[in-house]
Every structure is written in structure tokens, then in C-alpha cells.
Design a protein around this motif. Structure first.
Motif, short mmCIF file in Angstrom:
data_model
loop_
_atom_site.label_atom_id
_atom_site.label_comp_id
_atom_site.label_asym_id
_atom_site.label_seq_id
_atom_site.Cartn_x
_atom_site.Cartn_y
_atom_site.Cartn_z
N LEU A 122 2.01 -3.62 0.36
CA LEU A 122 1.07 -3.63 -0.76
C LEU A 122 -0.36 -3.89 -0.29
N VAL A 123 -0.51 -4.80 0.66
CA VAL A 123 -1.84 -5.07 1.21
C VAL A 123 -2.40 -3.80 1.85
N ALA A 124 -1.56 -3.11 2.62
CA ALA A 124 -2.01 -1.89 3.29
C ALA A 124 -2.43 -0.83 2.28
N VAL A 125 -1.62 -0.64 1.23
CA VAL A 125 -1.96 0.33 0.18
C VAL A 125 -3.25 -0.06 -0.51
N GLY A 126 -3.38 -1.35 -0.81
CA GLY A 126 -4.59 -1.82 -1.48
C GLY A 126 -5.83 -1.59 -0.64
N VAL A 127 -5.73 -1.84 0.67
CA VAL A 127 -6.87 -1.63 1.56
C VAL A 127 -7.25 -0.15 1.59
N VAL A 128 -6.25 0.73 1.61
CA VAL A 128 -6.53 2.17 1.60
C VAL A 128 -7.29 2.57 0.34
#
Length: 222
Positions: A122-128
Motif C-alpha cells: 500500500l505504501v508503494a502504491v501510495g507513493v506512485v
């Protein structure tokens, strides 16, 4: 804060919600694990609510009076100055969010590798979403340039706006949710719900106001 010249229809759905059918059991479950009287928790809630209220009020005041533009003698310098304050407030909010999670116990049911990896995803998706939104809008477009009279030529329709309205807001929310899962923090999950609620309310004010700014631009260009 993160404004885009794009149609926003958040208020319509929000106003028609039948709250009698909303299941609050998950919220009640989290509340049973969270000490909401803890001072750092309260400070975090304050900054979560205050930040979008602050940038909306200041931006509308600037749009109405052009006071910041006159003070800094340039709409760009004024916009950059407000952006710096917004960034500092958001750093403070994130710091408080982290400290609030550390100050309260973990939830055993979430203290596992699957939950940790789900949170990291989720953090990775949010950063994207946050970074791609920033690149699509640019610095001024991201930090309320519309309110300073710095309007974009056309509506942004490329990724991530092609798949999600308001990706900056929801990307930020996904980062908070992921961070809460990674730390197995019920306090973090509850605070993330507050973030989502405050962003939803903020969008109900930002969306129509931005639409009106661009409607007036279209009328003047005719």
C-alpha cells in the motif's frame, strides 16, 4: 492542498450516504484498542484536521484578496511560500502520526508478515500515486496555483488521473494506511480513517471552487 483542474463530484455521493446502513463495528473494534485520551494522539488528530482547513482557508483568502501576491510581489513566489508552509505542516503531521502509533500497543492480529507486506504494498502504491500526480500537475499545479491565478491550459487526464480522481489525496491516505499495517497499529488505522474523512470533506469544498475558477476562465476567453 493538492488541487487539480478536473471535475470533482465528491459531494454528491457524500450527501446521499445512508448512515443508518454504515457498519461501525470495525471502528468500535479499533476504539477498544486505542487510548484516544493520549496527548500525542490528540495532537495528531488536530493536525490531520487543521492542515486541509488551513490551506483551503488561506488559498481562498488569497483568491479573494490577492494579499499574498501583493506581499511577495509575484503569484509564483506567494504560491511557493504557501507550499513551503504546507510541506512543513505535513511533515509535522506525519511525525505526530508515527509517534502516536509508537506510543500505543500493537494489534496482535496484524503483527504478521502478510500484514506487513500488504502494508508495504500500500505504501508503494501510495507513493506512485503521489509522485505521478505531482509530475503530472507540476509544483505550482500541485500546491494550489489555481487560487493564485496561475491556471493550467487544459484538464489533466494522464496517469494517474486517468484511473483515479484526486490521486494525491488518496495516495497519501494509502501511505498512512500501509504504514499503520506495517506497524500493526490500531491507532494508526483509526488515524487513517480520520485522514480519509478530512480529505473527503476538503474535496467537497475544493472541487466546486476549482470548477468555478475554470468556469470563469472559460467565460472570459469566449
Amino acid at each position: 492542498m493538492y488541487q487539480q483542474p478536473q471535475s470533482l463530484d465528491c459531494c454528491g455521493g457524500l450527501g446521499n450516504v445512508d448512515y443508518s446502513k454504515v457498519d461501525f463495528s470495525a471502528m468500535a473494534f479499533l476504539l477498544s484498542y486505542v487510548d484516544v485520551t493520549d496527548s500525542i494522539f490528540g495532537v495528531t488528530v488536530f493536525f490531520i484536521a487543521f492542515n486541509p482547513l488551513f490551506w483551503n482557508l488561506v488559498a481562498r483568502w488569497e483568491h479573494k484578496t490577492r494579499a499574498l501576491t501583493r506581499t511577495f510581489r509575484s503569484p509564483y513566489t506567494a504560491c511557493y511560500s504557501l507550499a513551503a508552509v504546507i510541506l512543513l505542516l505535513n511533515v509535522l503531521r506525519s511525525h505526530c502520526f508515527t509517534e502516536a502509533m509508537k506510543s500505543q500497543p500493537k494489534l496482535d492480529a496484524l503483527d504478521s508478515l502478510p500484514a506487513y507486506y500488504a502494508g508495504a504494498g500500500l505504501v508503494a502504491v501510495g507513493v506512485v500515486f503521489v509522485l505521478s500526480s505531482f509530475l503530472a500537475l507540476g509544483f505550482v499545479g500541485t500546491f494550489l496555483g489555481d487560487y493564485f491565478g496561475i491556471l493550467m491550459e487544459a484538464k489533466v487526464t494522464c496517469f494517474p488521473f486517468s484511473i483515479l480522481d484526486n490521486p494525491m489525496y488518496w495516495g497519501s491516505t494509502a501511505i498512512y494506511l500501509g504504514w499503520a499495517l506495517m506497524l500493526a497499529s490500531p491507532a494508526g488505522l483509526l488515524l487513517t480513517a480520520v485522514v480519509a474523512l478530512c480529505y473527503t470533506i476538503a474535496l467537497c469544498f475544493e472541487g466546486p471552487f476549482t470548477e468555478e475558477i475554470y468556469r470563469q476562465k472559460a467565460v472570459k476567453s469566449q
